[in-house]
Scaffold this motif. Structure first.
Motif, PDB file in Angstrom:
ATOM      1  N   ILE A  79       0.833  -1.206   0.000  1.00  8.97           N
ATOM      2  CA  ILE A  79       0.000   0.000   0.000  1.00  8.97           C
ATOM      3  C   ILE A  79       0.867   1.255   0.000  1.00  8.97           C
ATOM      4  O   ILE A  79       0.682   2.159  -0.827  1.00  8.97           O
ATOM      5  N   LEU A  80       1.835   1.313   0.931  1.00  9.26           N
ATOM      6  CA  LEU A  80       2.691   2.494   1.009  1.00  9.26           C
ATOM      7  C   LEU A  80       3.552   2.629  -0.249  1.00  9.26           C
ATOM      8  O   LEU A  80       3.790   3.737  -0.741  1.00  9.26           O
ATOM      9  N   GLY A  81       4.007   1.493  -0.773  1.00  9.43           N
ATOM     10  CA  GLY A  81       4.793   1.523  -2.010  1.00  9.43           C
ATOM     11  C   GLY A  81       3.982   2.056  -3.176  1.00  9.43           C
ATOM     12  O   GLY A  81       4.496   2.809  -4.019  1.00  9.43           O
ATOM     13  N   ALA A  82       2.699   1.707  -3.232  1.00  9.15           N
ATOM     14  CA  ALA A  82       1.832   2.192  -4.315  1.00  9.15           C
ATOM     15  C   ALA A  82       1.634   3.703  -4.219  1.00  9.15           C
ATOM     16  O   ALA A  82       1.598   4.406  -5.241  1.00  9.15           O
ATOM     17  N   ALA A 134     -20.648  -3.048   2.308  1.00 11.74           N
ATOM     18  CA  ALA A 134     -20.277  -1.851   1.538  1.00 11.74           C
ATOM     19  C   ALA A 134     -19.722  -0.809   2.499  1.00 11.74           C
ATOM     20  O   ALA A 134     -20.297  -0.575   3.570  1.00 11.74           O
ATOM     21  N   CYS A 135     -18.612  -0.192   2.133  1.00  3.90           N
ATOM     22  CA  CYS A 135     -18.016   0.815   3.014  1.00  3.90           C
ATOM     23  C   CYS A 135     -17.289   1.878   2.210  1.00  3.90           C
ATOM     24  O   CYS A 135     -16.957   1.687   1.037  1.00  3.90           O
ATOM     25  N   ASP A 136     -17.055   3.016   2.861  1.00  2.74           N
ATOM     26  CA  ASP A 136     -16.252   4.087   2.288  1.00  2.74           C
ATOM     27  C   ASP A 136     -14.938   4.128   3.059  1.00  2.74           C
ATOM     28  O   ASP A 136     -14.860   4.699   4.141  1.00  2.74           O
ATOM     29  N   ALA A 137     -13.929   3.487   2.497  1.00  2.00           N
ATOM     30  CA  ALA A 137     -12.623   3.393   3.150  1.00  2.00           C
ATOM     31  C   ALA A 137     -11.631   4.403   2.594  1.00  2.00           C
ATOM     32  O   ALA A 137     -10.420   4.243   2.740  1.00  2.00           O
ATOM     33  N   GLY A 138     -12.132   5.457   1.952  1.00  4.80           N
ATOM     34  CA  GLY A 138     -11.234   6.430   1.350  1.00  4.80           C
ATOM     35  C   GLY A 138     -10.576   5.851   0.110  1.00  4.80           C
ATOM     36  O   GLY A 138     -11.079   4.912  -0.511  1.00  4.80           O
ATOM     37  N   GLN A 139      -9.432   6.413  -0.257  1.00  4.52           N
ATOM     38  CA  GLN A 139      -8.718   5.924  -1.424  1.00  4.52           C
ATOM     39  C   GLN A 139      -8.139   4.532  -1.149  1.00  4.52           C
ATOM     40  O   GLN A 139      -7.497   4.309  -0.138  1.00  4.52           O
ATOM     41  N   ILE A 140      -8.384   3.616  -2.065  1.00 10.85           N
ATOM     42  CA  ILE A 140      -7.884   2.254  -1.939  1.00 10.85           C
ATOM     43  C   ILE A 140      -6.670   2.097  -2.849  1.00 10.85           C
ATOM     44  O   ILE A 140      -6.791   2.152  -4.077  1.00 10.85           O
ATOM     45  N   TYR A 141      -5.498   1.899  -2.258  1.00 12.61           N
ATOM     46  CA  TYR A 141      -4.275   1.771  -3.046  1.00 12.61           C
ATOM     47  C   TYR A 141      -3.955   0.314  -3.396  1.00 12.61           C
ATOM     48  O   TYR A 141      -3.183   0.057  -4.307  1.00 12.61           O
ATOM     49  N   ASN A 142      -4.518  -0.612  -2.644  1.00 10.97           N
ATOM     50  CA  ASN A 142      -4.320  -2.031  -2.928  1.00 10.97           C
ATOM     51  C   ASN A 142      -5.640  -2.737  -2.629  1.00 10.97           C
ATOM     52  O   ASN A 142      -5.891  -3.146  -1.494  1.00 10.97           O
ATOM     53  N   LYS A 143      -6.471  -2.859  -3.641  1.00  7.57           N
ATOM     54  CA  LYS A 143      -7.827  -3.373  -3.440  1.00  7.57           C
ATOM     55  C   LYS A 143      -7.822  -4.808  -2.933  1.00  7.57           C
ATOM     56  O   LYS A 143      -8.613  -5.175  -2.063  1.00  7.57           O
ATOM     57  N   GLN A 144      -6.920  -5.622  -3.462  1.00  8.38           N
ATOM     58  CA  GLN A 144      -6.884  -7.021  -3.039  1.00  8.38           C
ATOM     59  C   GLN A 144      -6.512  -7.146  -1.568  1.00  8.38           C
ATOM     60  O   GLN A 144      -7.090  -7.958  -0.835  1.00  8.38           O
ATOM     61  N   ILE A 171     -13.964 -20.612  14.348  1.00  4.13           N
ATOM     62  CA  ILE A 171     -14.567 -20.948  13.070  1.00  4.13           C
ATOM     63  C   ILE A 171     -13.588 -21.749  12.206  1.00  4.13           C
ATOM     64  O   ILE A 171     -12.379 -21.498  12.208  1.00  4.13           O
ATOM     65  N   SER A 172     -14.123 -22.724  11.489  1.00  3.66           N
ATOM     66  CA  SER A 172     -13.292 -23.507  10.562  1.00  3.66           C
ATOM     67  C   SER A 172     -13.435 -22.920   9.161  1.00  3.66           C
ATOM     68  O   SER A 172     -14.433 -22.250   8.853  1.00  3.66           O
ATOM     69  N   PRO A 173     -12.479 -23.172   8.278  1.00  3.67           N
ATOM     70  CA  PRO A 173     -12.549 -22.614   6.925  1.00  3.67           C
ATOM     71  C   PRO A 173     -13.826 -22.975   6.168  1.00  3.67           C
ATOM     72  O   PRO A 173     -14.333 -22.168   5.383  1.00  3.67           O
ATOM     73  N   VAL A 174     -14.368 -24.174   6.404  1.00  4.03           N
ATOM     74  CA  VAL A 174     -15.579 -24.586   5.674  1.00  4.03           C
ATOM     75  C   VAL A 174     -16.812 -23.812   6.128  1.00  4.03           C
ATOM     76  O   VAL A 174     -17.839 -23.813   5.442  1.00  4.03           O
ATOM     77  N   GLN A 175     -16.731 -23.148   7.273  1.00  2.00           N
ATOM     78  CA  GLN A 175     -17.863 -22.372   7.792  1.00  2.00           C
ATOM     79  C   GLN A 175     -17.840 -20.921   7.332  1.00  2.00           C
ATOM     80  O   GLN A 175     -18.786 -20.182   7.586  1.00  2.00           O
ATOM     81  N   VAL A 176     -16.770 -20.513   6.681  1.00  2.00           N
ATOM     82  CA  VAL A 176     -16.675 -19.126   6.215  1.00  2.00           C
ATOM     83  C   VAL A 176     -17.539 -18.969   4.962  1.00  2.00           C
ATOM     84  O   VAL A 176     -17.373 -19.694   3.986  1.00  2.00           O
ATOM     85  N   PRO A 177     -18.482 -18.034   4.975  1.00  2.00           N
ATOM     86  CA  PRO A 177     -19.419 -17.914   3.849  1.00  2.00           C
ATOM     87  C   PRO A 177     -18.843 -17.149   2.655  1.00  2.00           C
ATOM     88  O   PRO A 177     -17.745 -16.586   2.735  1.00  2.00           O
ATOM     89  N   LYS A 178     -19.618 -17.119   1.588  1.00  2.00           N
ATOM     90  CA  LYS A 178     -19.282 -16.266   0.459  1.00  2.00           C
ATOM     91  C   LYS A 178     -19.391 -14.810   0.907  1.00  2.00           C
ATOM     92  O   LYS A 178     -20.296 -14.441   1.651  1.00  2.00           O
ATOM     93  N   THR A 179     -18.475 -13.992   0.445  1.00  2.00           N
ATOM     94  CA  THR A 179     -18.509 -12.575   0.801  1.00  2.00           C
ATOM     95  C   THR A 179     -18.469 -11.715  -0.457  1.00  2.00           C
ATOM     96  O   THR A 179     -17.872 -12.100  -1.466  1.00  2.00           O
ATOM     97  N   HIS A 180     -19.092 -10.559  -0.360  1.00  2.00           N
ATOM     98  CA  HIS A 180     -19.127  -9.599  -1.464  1.00  2.00           C
ATOM     99  C   HIS A 180     -18.789  -8.238  -0.867  1.00  2.00           C
ATOM    100  O   HIS A 180     -19.602  -7.656  -0.144  1.00  2.00           O
ATOM    101  N   ILE A 181     -17.592  -7.742  -1.145  1.00  2.00           N
ATOM    102  CA  ILE A 181     -17.105  -6.493  -0.562  1.00  2.00           C
ATOM    103  C   ILE A 181     -17.231  -5.380  -1.603  1.00  2.00           C
ATOM    104  O   ILE A 181     -16.746  -5.519  -2.730  1.00  2.00           O
ATOM    105  N   ILE A 182     -17.874  -4.288  -1.212  1.00  2.00           N
ATOM    106  CA  ILE A 182     -18.101  -3.163  -2.118  1.00  2.00           C
ATOM    107  C   ILE A 182     -17.432  -1.929  -1.520  1.00  2.00           C
ATOM    108  O   ILE A 182     -17.759  -1.511  -0.403  1.00  2.00           O
ATOM    109  N   PHE A 183     -16.488  -1.348  -2.250  1.00  2.00           N
ATOM    110  CA  PHE A 183     -15.825  -0.123  -1.805  1.00  2.00           C
ATOM    111  C   PHE A 183     -16.383   1.061  -2.591  1.00  2.00           C
ATOM    112  O   PHE A 183     -16.405   1.045  -3.828  1.00  2.00           O
ATOM    113  N   ALA A 184     -16.834   2.086  -1.866  1.00  2.00           N
ATOM    114  CA  ALA A 184     -17.349   3.282  -2.524  1.00  2.00           C
ATOM    115  C   ALA A 184     -16.204   4.059  -3.158  1.00  2.00           C
ATOM    116  O   ALA A 184     -15.097   4.108  -2.613  1.00  2.00           O
TER     117      ALA A 184
END
Length: 616
Positions: free
Chosen positions: A376-379, A492-502, A542-555
């Motif tokens: 992030i800082l490098g970007a 969904a959130c407003d996290a300001g400028q996203i320099y490394n989305k992943q 929580i075990s990995p198989v219990q983690v649900p599908k996620t959909h992250i939305i950045f404003a």
């Protein structure tokens, strides 16, 4: 301590320990003045009279149990002794606190102690100050024996002898008018601090100013009491408990929405503070946090309105377990407060030093360089100077080389260091055409006088920044085992400028899993004021198989970067309990939620006599 273990054992056998039984301090509503180690009270308007004469009012009590930090590596510290310098290797969120603690214990100058922080992993704020205590103990032994010393806890030792999140009990009383607007809200918060808690004033400050969230109320009263008990020391956990009060608030408000028949989204938007109105801490809201856009984004992505109406209708017509799985969907909104607000850590220093040499290479000196943070800082630097990332170098891996900094928590890295990096880049850009390279600049985080938070006067800014967000959670309940399967999560959130989305998505996804684990799995029983003996071995996450599908939305946002480290802890539990309430038609009084609780709620629902409809 000494070189001969046999002598040590003989000495230990001669030691006698005498104890005196005292009356324990318990955690309940009838606590004594002697137990109060901290309190905060905020009041405006006339909350009690308005609530007393209101026609429509609601009262709920929410209890939040303790949670273990359960980091990947149990607490460990290694100390190497030499006459020139004490070297300490430990996984800590605050290397300079370790250095100062050890130096104070040994009576040395800070420069005589070198701390080399190792990888912390996901610690949920469990390694802010406890590594300092363990390191001081190991350093004292090393200093006296003139030999290296290592203290390493087993998993069970770590469970029994390190801190847990503080148990909390929150009572809400809210009055609304005929249009559903909040007329009065009264909140009383009890925090079990255990025998002691070094960060308790920070915790109750954040709880007090966050208690009403972004909701507006002219008449309000918030009381927070930190209560000393005979439990082991309690501590912060991922967000310093603002996430707990915001969960309890959303949980309470959902009860109002459900019983009053309002649309969840419409009701929330109608009661949220608007630009130009007073925020929860008294200042006028000058920034538009775009909650309507966040609601629109998450509702559209999840098809919330259709599913909410459909599940409400289906669950009302069911009168038993025979029609297959139950479904529910819940929505919650809130924020993450970034940075410290109280005197406990207000003197923490954060600084960045940046150098551009004659070949155009850029060297950055600060603290806390995780791989994602380097990206992030490098970007930021690469974009500012128009150079490749291969020309950017990070210096400083221990307290001898790092710039002095405060604890790595509450998104301090992104909320504080990223803006400092931007300022360094801007200064070098201005200087590089007026003076020869190399150029070195240093920027230090220091809030302005008007920004410094004063709780007694309710002036200044309690947080460096706020990250607003909205979350939807959809669940399915198995009527045979009473187990919850989370179908999907949208955030969904407003996290300001996203320099490394992943990297940002990865951060949110990890905390979503942690938050689901907190609300549905992780349980510690307290019996007679003590942890249950079996919990150390039976504690589960929580075990990995219990983690649900996620959909992250950045404003899309032009704001400086904002934190994401604890936003899911704020929203997921509330979205979970509101979805569950749609199925069980009852309020969730306690988290974590287990199958037995769900069974009892459904049994109560189906045992009620059906009410006859009255023609209007």
């Amino acid at each position: 301590m000494g070189p001969d273990p046999e002598i040590i054992r003989k000495i230990a056998q001669d030691i006698k320990i005498e104890t005196e039984e005292n009356r324990p301090f318990l955690f309940d509503d009838d606590f004594s003045e002697q137990q109060i180690i901290g309190k905060r009270i905020i009041s405006s308007g006339n909350p009690d009279p308005v609530y007393a004469r209101a026609k429509t009012k609601f009262e709920t009590v929410t209890s939040i149990g303790p949670q273990d930090h359960f980091y990947a590596e149990p607490l460990c510290t290694t100390v190497n002794y030499s006459k020139e310098k004490i070297e300490i290797y430990t996984a800590t969120q605050w290397p300079f606190h370790v250095r100062e603690t050890v130096a104070a214990v040994l009576g040395l100058d800070n420069e005589k102690v070198r701390v080399i922080p190792t990888v912390t992993g996901e610690v949920l704020d469990g390694k802010i100050w406890t590594p300092s205590i363990l390191s001081a103990q190991a350093a004292l032994a090393s200093y006296l024996c003139k030999k290296p010393v290592k203290i390493s806890f087993s998993r069970s030792e770590d469970f029994y002898y390190t801190t847990k999140s503080a148990p909390i009990k929150i009572t809400h009383k809210t009055a609304i008018n005929s249009k559903g607007k909040i007329e009065s809200i009264i909140i009383k918060i009890l925090v079990n601090s255990g025998a002691y808690s070094p960060l308790i004033h920070e915790i109750i400050d954040r709880m007090a100013v966050s208690a009403t969230g972004f909701y507006t109320a002219k008449n309000r009263k918030i009381e927070v009491y930190a209560v000393k008990t005979s439990m082991p020391p309690m501590d912060a956990l991922a967000g310093f408990e603002e996430s707990s009060v915001l969960f309890a608030l959303e949980n309470h408000l959902n009860e109002i929405i459900k019983k009053s028949g309002f649309s969840p989204v419409e009701w929330k938007l109608a009661n949220l503070v608007s630009r130009g109105e007073k925020l929860f801490y008294g200042a006028i809201m000058e920034t538009d946090y775009h909650f309507k856009d966040l609601f629109d984004s998450v509702c559209r992505a999840s098809d919330f309105h259709r599913k909410y109406a459909a599940y409400s209708s289906l669950n009302k017509t069911r009168n038993g377990y025979g029609d297959g799985p139950f479904r529910g969907i819940g929505i919650a909104c809130g924020f993450q407060g970034n940075g410290f607000i109280s005197k406990t850590l207000n003197n923490s220093k954060y600084e960045v030093e940046m150098t551009m040499d004659t070949d155009g290479n850029v060297y950055i000196k600060s603290g806390f360089y995780s791989k994602s943070m380097k990206n992030i800082l490098g970007a930021i630097v690469a974009t500012s100077f128009g150079i490749g990332k291969e020309l950017i170098y990070f210096a400083g891996t221990d307290t001898d080389d790092m710039s002095i900094s405060g604890p790595e928590t509450l998104s301090s890295k992104i909320a504080i260091l990223a803006p400092l990096i931007i300022r360094c880049c801007s200064t070098i850009q201005k200087l590089r055409f007026r003076q020869p390279l190399p150029i070195t600049v240093k920027k230090i985080y220091k809030p302005g006088k008007k920004e410094i938070w004063d709780f007694s006067q309710m002036t200044g800014k309690p947080f460096i920044s706020l990250t607003p967000a909205v979350c939807v959670l959809e669940m399915e309940l198995d009527p045979t085992a009473f187990e919850v399967h989370i179908r999907s999560v949208w955030l969904a959130c407003d996290a300001g400028q996203i320099y490394n989305k992943q990297a940002a998505i990865s951060t949110v996804n990890k905390t979503i899993a942690e938050a689901i684990s907190k609300v549905s799995i992780e349980q510690i029983k307290i019996t007679d004021g003590k942890f249950h003996p079996a919990d150390g071995n039976l504690y589960n996450i929580i075990s990995p198989v219990q983690v649900p599908k996620t959909h992250i939305i950045f404003a899309d946002s032009a704001f400086v970067p904002r934190g994401l480290d604890s936003i899911a802890h704020t929203l997921i539990p509330a979205a979970y309990t509101t979805a569950l309430a749609q199925i069980t038609d009852s309020f969730t009084e306690t988290i974590p939620v287990n199958a037995e609780m769900i069974f009892e709620k459904l049994e109560s629902k189906f045992s009620q006599e059906p009410q006859e409809e009255t023609a209007v």
